[in-house]
Scaffold this motif. Structure first.
Motif, PDB file in Angstrom:
ATOM      1  N   ILE A 312     -19.728 -35.170 -63.705  1.00 62.96           N
ATOM      2  CA  ILE A 312     -19.484 -36.335 -62.665  1.00 62.96           C
ATOM      3  C   ILE A 312     -18.217 -37.087 -63.175  1.00 62.96           C
ATOM      4  O   ILE A 312     -17.380 -37.344 -62.506  1.00 62.96           O
ATOM      5  CB  ILE A 312     -20.818 -37.165 -62.676  1.00 62.96           C
ATOM      6  CG1 ILE A 312     -21.881 -36.433 -61.616  1.00 62.96           C
ATOM      7  CG2 ILE A 312     -20.580 -38.677 -61.911  1.00 62.96           C
ATOM      8  CD1 ILE A 312     -23.239 -37.235 -61.540  1.00 62.96           C
ATOM      9  N   PHE A 313     -18.347 -37.272 -64.597  1.00 64.78           N
ATOM     10  CA  PHE A 313     -17.324 -38.140 -65.144  1.00 64.78           C
ATOM     11  C   PHE A 313     -16.041 -37.633 -65.147  1.00 64.78           C
ATOM     12  O   PHE A 313     -15.108 -38.064 -64.736  1.00 64.78           O
ATOM     13  CB  PHE A 313     -17.630 -38.701 -66.622  1.00 64.78           C
ATOM     14  CG  PHE A 313     -18.389 -39.993 -66.507  1.00 64.78           C
ATOM     15  CD1 PHE A 313     -19.833 -40.150 -65.616  1.00 64.78           C
ATOM     16  CD2 PHE A 313     -18.264 -40.965 -67.548  1.00 64.78           C
ATOM     17  CE1 PHE A 313     -20.353 -41.137 -65.680  1.00 64.78           C
ATOM     18  CE2 PHE A 313     -18.962 -42.294 -67.522  1.00 64.78           C
ATOM     19  CZ  PHE A 313     -19.893 -42.363 -66.556  1.00 64.78           C
ATOM     20  N   ASP A 314     -16.069 -36.501 -65.600  1.00 68.91           N
ATOM     21  CA  ASP A 314     -14.627 -35.709 -65.738  1.00 68.91           C
ATOM     22  C   ASP A 314     -14.046 -35.379 -64.229  1.00 68.91           C
ATOM     23  O   ASP A 314     -12.862 -35.695 -64.272  1.00 68.91           O
ATOM     24  CB  ASP A 314     -14.793 -34.113 -66.353  1.00 68.91           C
ATOM     25  CG  ASP A 314     -13.702 -33.802 -67.392  1.00 68.91           C
ATOM     26  OD1 ASP A 314     -13.165 -34.841 -67.942  1.00 68.91           O
ATOM     27  OD2 ASP A 314     -13.510 -32.903 -67.607  1.00 68.91           O
ATOM     28  N   ARG A 315     -14.958 -35.154 -63.661  1.00 67.23           N
ATOM     29  CA  ARG A 315     -14.450 -34.719 -61.777  1.00 67.23           C
ATOM     30  C   ARG A 315     -13.965 -36.075 -61.288  1.00 67.23           C
ATOM     31  O   ARG A 315     -12.929 -35.913 -60.637  1.00 67.23           O
ATOM     32  CB  ARG A 315     -15.442 -34.044 -61.129  1.00 67.23           C
ATOM     33  CG  ARG A 315     -15.468 -32.525 -61.379  1.00 67.23           C
ATOM     34  CD  ARG A 315     -14.465 -32.054 -60.357  1.00 67.23           C
ATOM     35  NE  ARG A 315     -14.337 -30.555 -60.504  1.00 67.23           N
ATOM     36  CZ  ARG A 315     -13.155 -29.949 -60.055  1.00 67.23           C
ATOM     37  NH1 ARG A 315     -12.236 -30.414 -59.286  1.00 67.23           N
ATOM     38  NH2 ARG A 315     -13.178 -28.500 -60.281  1.00 67.23           N
ATOM     39  N   MET A 316     -14.795 -37.178 -61.397  1.00 67.77           N
ATOM     40  CA  MET A 316     -14.371 -38.218 -60.811  1.00 67.77           C
ATOM     41  C   MET A 316     -13.294 -39.047 -61.451  1.00 67.77           C
ATOM     42  O   MET A 316     -12.301 -39.913 -60.788  1.00 67.77           O
ATOM     43  CB  MET A 316     -15.718 -39.209 -60.543  1.00 67.77           C
ATOM     44  CG  MET A 316     -16.634 -38.616 -59.840  1.00 67.77           C
ATOM     45  SD  MET A 316     -17.707 -40.103 -59.428  1.00 67.77           S
ATOM     46  CE  MET A 316     -18.015 -41.034 -60.564  1.00 67.77           C
ATOM     47  N   ALA A 361     -27.809 -39.931 -58.192  1.00 67.22           N
ATOM     48  CA  ALA A 361     -26.413 -39.106 -58.345  1.00 67.22           C
ATOM     49  C   ALA A 361     -27.017 -37.368 -58.362  1.00 67.22           C
ATOM     50  O   ALA A 361     -26.281 -36.956 -57.663  1.00 67.22           O
ATOM     51  CB  ALA A 361     -25.810 -39.504 -59.654  1.00 67.22           C
ATOM     52  N   PRO A 362     -28.220 -37.087 -59.186  1.00 67.49           N
ATOM     53  CA  PRO A 362     -28.389 -35.828 -58.925  1.00 67.49           C
ATOM     54  C   PRO A 362     -28.418 -34.996 -57.661  1.00 67.49           C
ATOM     55  O   PRO A 362     -28.146 -33.970 -57.161  1.00 67.49           O
ATOM     56  CB  PRO A 362     -29.178 -35.382 -59.999  1.00 67.49           C
ATOM     57  CG  PRO A 362     -29.495 -36.845 -60.822  1.00 67.49           C
ATOM     58  CD  PRO A 362     -28.901 -37.866 -60.011  1.00 67.49           C
ATOM     59  N   GLN A 363     -29.304 -35.890 -56.696  1.00 70.14           N
ATOM     60  CA  GLN A 363     -29.704 -35.493 -55.636  1.00 70.14           C
ATOM     61  C   GLN A 363     -28.486 -35.377 -54.665  1.00 70.14           C
ATOM     62  O   GLN A 363     -28.185 -34.198 -53.845  1.00 70.14           O
ATOM     63  CB  GLN A 363     -30.695 -36.353 -54.935  1.00 70.14           C
ATOM     64  CG  GLN A 363     -31.064 -36.205 -53.360  1.00 70.14           C
ATOM     65  CD  GLN A 363     -31.564 -37.294 -52.767  1.00 70.14           C
ATOM     66  OE1 GLN A 363     -32.191 -38.075 -53.508  1.00 70.14           O
ATOM     67  NE2 GLN A 363     -31.801 -37.203 -51.569  1.00 70.14           N
ATOM     68  N   VAL A 364     -27.709 -36.482 -54.766  1.00 64.28           N
ATOM     69  CA  VAL A 364     -26.672 -36.212 -53.684  1.00 64.28           C
ATOM     70  C   VAL A 364     -25.502 -35.269 -54.054  1.00 64.28           C
ATOM     71  O   VAL A 364     -24.963 -34.649 -53.161  1.00 64.28           O
ATOM     72  CB  VAL A 364     -25.872 -37.853 -53.644  1.00 64.28           C
ATOM     73  CG1 VAL A 364     -24.825 -37.893 -52.702  1.00 64.28           C
ATOM     74  CG2 VAL A 364     -27.211 -38.598 -52.964  1.00 64.28           C
ATOM     75  N   THR A 365     -25.283 -35.387 -55.387  1.00 60.28           N
ATOM     76  CA  THR A 365     -24.202 -34.308 -55.898  1.00 60.28           C
ATOM     77  C   THR A 365     -24.590 -32.655 -55.435  1.00 60.28           C
ATOM     78  O   THR A 365     -23.858 -31.855 -55.011  1.00 60.28           O
ATOM     79  CB  THR A 365     -23.957 -34.285 -57.449  1.00 60.28           C
ATOM     80  OG1 THR A 365     -23.782 -35.783 -57.703  1.00 60.28           O
ATOM     81  CG2 THR A 365     -22.873 -33.326 -57.898  1.00 60.28           C
ATOM     82  N   ASN A 366     -26.002 -32.307 -55.682  1.00 52.50           N
ATOM     83  CA  ASN A 366     -26.469 -31.257 -55.292  1.00 52.50           C
ATOM     84  C   ASN A 366     -26.206 -31.023 -53.477  1.00 52.50           C
ATOM     85  O   ASN A 366     -25.992 -29.719 -53.063  1.00 52.50           O
ATOM     86  CB  ASN A 366     -27.977 -31.036 -55.605  1.00 52.50           C
ATOM     87  CG  ASN A 366     -28.020 -30.670 -57.057  1.00 52.50           C
ATOM     88  OD1 ASN A 366     -27.321 -30.200 -57.539  1.00 52.50           O
ATOM     89  ND2 ASN A 366     -29.245 -30.979 -57.451  1.00 52.50           N
ATOM     90  N   GLN A 367     -26.352 -32.087 -53.080  1.00 56.09           N
ATOM     91  CA  GLN A 367     -26.290 -32.119 -51.396  1.00 56.09           C
ATOM     92  C   GLN A 367     -24.730 -31.582 -50.987  1.00 56.09           C
ATOM     93  O   GLN A 367     -24.523 -30.870 -50.019  1.00 56.09           O
ATOM     94  CB  GLN A 367     -26.497 -33.447 -51.093  1.00 56.09           C
ATOM     95  CG  GLN A 367     -27.085 -33.621 -49.444  1.00 56.09           C
ATOM     96  CD  GLN A 367     -27.413 -34.840 -49.410  1.00 56.09           C
ATOM     97  OE1 GLN A 367     -28.447 -35.520 -49.560  1.00 56.09           O
ATOM     98  NE2 GLN A 367     -26.293 -35.669 -48.711  1.00 56.09           N
TER      99      GLN A 367
END
Length: 465
Positions: A312-316, A361-367
């Motif tokens: 999340i941090f590296d990508r964002m 964050a985990p649920q929506v990222t997996n979405q």
């Protein structure tokens, strides 16, 4: 790390391996390689007839120092003995041929680091090569590295994430081509007379990735006023912990290129496609690593929670504002992840502070991962151009295209009598420009990102201190 044992030449006993970089021959080797690099052309050759060129005797003397140093260092690394013999032969053949375009195929075939993955194992590597995201020329390079292969990772590779070609590595020392943003050692970058039938290994420097991640993330957190949970703050302060997260992320990401509902060429090497297709492929692999990390965390793997934070941090925070904006597919993937999380209320930019809903964050990222996987699965039944437009539709749902984009106007705006690969020419260099949020962030982080060029674990610790 597990200590690798070698025979002591002095006493005939078994002692912990000496560090190659502490041997007096290592600086000799580095200096000789740097001297040779200064004479090489883009293709790696040395024109002995060019104005101002060194004489043949001068070049041969420098190469002799390289060969002697390799031969003096090789006994420290008995597992690389065959490779070093082939390397010396390739270097001598280069000299015998008048220093034309170098050919390291024989030594490349002899170098097999994935065949003996042991935590802490050292390698001394010398090739004429370019360094991806670093030096584009095929200069001579020398690098000393160590393998990162803890038992928990080896067990996961054996039982769940088969990836026999992957090698996690860290820097010990290197020549100028790696004093760059390059964090990989890939066989396809090496100068050879012909490509091997297949490549048998690929190395990723998790220490550079971790160090870069820590420095940029700390700066982003401070700039954006993010309230970090204690475990993330502790992670960012711990280089080794971050390296463990990146080596797991890299291993799962790397194998994902050849798993799942795939395009015809999973690595897209031979396909000319719009850059958002490459961006989606890289993001798919990262989000697959994220999804697997969520599962592993539930099973008690401490490194798995760290992988989620790292992705999340590296990508964002790093990917969207790193590099130029000419078909920056990694940047595009980071923009898409941020926009998706923002539009699903996981991140909010309010009162000049970025708020993150860590629970969702985990649920929506997996979405988002599921949406990309569905795009791939449906793409199996689509013609290429239709699939490209479907992918454009997914990205443009969350990111605003450039107002001058031809692709944004739809199929009627394109000359569909041309083959799909020709329509790539109608893609703008920056088809999905940075948002106002990222434009501001890029200005704030520009100096920090520039400072990570050539970063190592040691220099990251110095910055932290």
């Amino acid at each position: 790390m597990t200590e690798i044992l070698v025979q002591s030449r002095a006493e005939g006993g078994v002692l912990p391996a000496d560090r190659v970089v502490d041997h007096p021959s290592w600086p000799v080797l580095k200096d000789a390689v740097e001297e040779i690099r200064s004479w090489q052309a883009k293709d790696g050759s040395i024109d002995l007839e060019a104005q101002g060129a060194p004489g043949r005797a001068t070049v041969e003397a420098a190469l002799t120092r390289v060969i002697s140093a390799v031969e003096e260092l090789s006994p420290l690394l008995p597992h690389d003995a065959e490779y070093h013999r082939a390397l010396v032969a390739d270097l001598r053949r280069w000299a015998d041929g008048g220093f034309g375009v170098p050919d390291f195929l024989d030594s490349l075939l002899a170098f097999q680091p994935a065949a003996q993955r042991a935590d802490g194992l050292q390698h001394l590597v010398v090739f004429a090569m370019y360094t991806q995201n670093g030096n584009p020329d095929r200069n001579l390079e020398a690098v000393v590295l160590r393998v990162v292969w803890p038992e928990w990772l080896a067990e996961l590779e054996r039982t769940r994430y088969d990836n026999p070609l992957f090698v996690g590595i860290t820097f010990e020392d290197f020549t100028s081509g790696y004093d760059t943003n390059s964090a990989v050692l890939f066989p396809e970058t090496i100068a050879v007379r012909e490509a091997p039938e297949r490549f048998t290994w690929g190395g990723i420097f998790c220490d550079r990735e971790a160090a870069r991640f820590r420095v940029v993330s700390e700066a982003a957190v401070e700039t954006l006023g993010i309230d970090l949970p204690a475990d993330i703050r502790e992670m960012l302060a711990d280089q080794d912990r971050c390296q463990q997260a990146f080596v797991l992320w890299d291993m799962v990401h790397d194998r994902t290129h050849s798993h799942g509902d795939l395009p015809f060429d999973p690595f897209m090497i031979k396909q000319r496609q719009p850059f958002w297709m490459y961006g989606l492929e890289e993001l798919r692999c990262d989000l697959t690593a994220f999804k697997e990390a969520v599962k592993l965390e539930a099973e008690g793997f401490a490194q798995a929670r760290d992988v989620q934070y790292a992705v999340i941090f590296d990508r964002m925070f790093r990917f969207p504002v790193t590099g130029d904006r000419v078909r920056n597919y990694d940047g595009l993937g980071g923009q898409l992840l941020f926009a998706y999380l923002h539009q699903h209320d996981v991140v909010r930019w309010t009162d000049n502070t970025l708020h993150i809903d860590w629970d969702r964050a985990p649920q929506v990222t997996n979405q988002l991962c599921s949406e990309i996987e569905k795009l791939y699965r449906d793409g199996i039944d689509r013609p290429k151009l239709v699939h490209w437009f479907a992918a454009y539709g997914l990205v443009s749902t969350y990111l605003a295209p450039h107002p001058g984009s031809t692709w944004a106007k739809g199929p009627d705006a394109l000359d569909l009598t041309q083959p799909p690969r020709k329509l790539v020419d109608d893609v703008l260099p920056d088809e999905f420009p940075l948002s106002m949020f990222y434009e501001a962030l890029a200005k704030k982080l520009k100096g920090v990102i520039a400072s990570t060029k050539g970063i190592t674990a040691q220099s990251a610790e110095q910055v932290a201190a």
